[in-house]
Write an enzyme that holds these catalytic residues in place. Structure first.
Site: not given
Ligand code: AMP
Length: 190
Positions: A14, A89, A128, A134, A145
């Site tokens: 993404k 999400r 990654r 991270r 996740r």
């Molecule tokens: P990402 O970079 O999109 O993988 O997001 C990293 C982390 O941020 C996720 O594993 C969640 O803990 C939190 N997060 C990001 N977007 C959301 C969302 N829309 N709803 C809930 N938690 C989120």
């Protein structure tokens, strides 16, 4: 205005596709994951509230995430479109976004789901992690996740399929080839 939801599990690509889309279409990119990481980095009140949850691989509660997202949309009144990356999400988030956009006289124009199988996701994220460092990319957190994705986030797909907005794109292969397919979907709906 053109509003796109770029959808897919962690590691689907993404972020990579969003960068290319920003360059091509000039839409405003909103990644809730990036926003949370910036809050954590800056040690804001919100950052402190969500830090533990995120590093353990849990989703942040809907009301916190929705409020943050709506605040970001409000900051960009002149946007000609948004790319929502990592949001919604949950079905509750998807419903909240629809209501928020409707109040602005807008809606979601397209939802593109990047399709990548679980083995490939695990492989990509462990690669990654070597670069990103991270905490939530570590193997044990990654399992959580992916689990959050398959228990909560996957239900967002039928939500948009019912609205006839969903297109799946194969997320495995050359980045530029995937990008071309993504652009075709957007250009058809622009
Ligand atoms: P990402 O970079 O999109 O993988 O997001 C990293 C982390 O941020 C996720 O594993 C969640 O803990 C939190 N997060 C990001 N977007 C959301 C969302 N829309 N709803 C809930 N938690 C989120």
């Amino acid at each position: 205005m053109f509003n796109l939801v770029l959808f897919g599990p962690p590691g689907a690509g993404k972020g990579t596709q969003s960068e290319k889309l920003i360059n091509k279409y000039g839409f405003v990119h909103i990644s809730t994951g990036d926003l949370f990481r910036a809050h954590i980095n800056d040690e804001t009140t919100l950052g402190k509230r969500v830090k533990e949850l995120i590093s353990a691989g849990h989703l942040v509660p809907d009301e916190i995430t929705i409020a943050m997202l709506e605040g970001e949309i409000d900051k960009k009144p002149d946007a000609k479109g948004f790319i929502f990356d990592g949001f919604p999400r949950t079905v509750i988030q998807a419903e909240a976004l629809d209501i928020f956009l409707k109040n602005m006289g807008e809606n979601i124009n397209a939802v593109i789901a990047l399709d990548v199988d679980q083995d490939e996701l695990t492989r990509r994220i462990s690669e990654r992690q070597k670069i990103s460092g991270r905490a939530d990319d570590a193997a044990d957190k990654l399992i959580k996740r992916i689990d959050e994705y398959f228990t909560k986030t996957i239900h967002v797909l039928p939500y948009y399929a019912d609205q006839e907005k969903l297109t799946k794109v194969n997320g495995i292969g050359e980045i530029d080839h995937i990008f071309n397919e993504v652009c075709e979907v957007i250009d058809r709906k622009l």
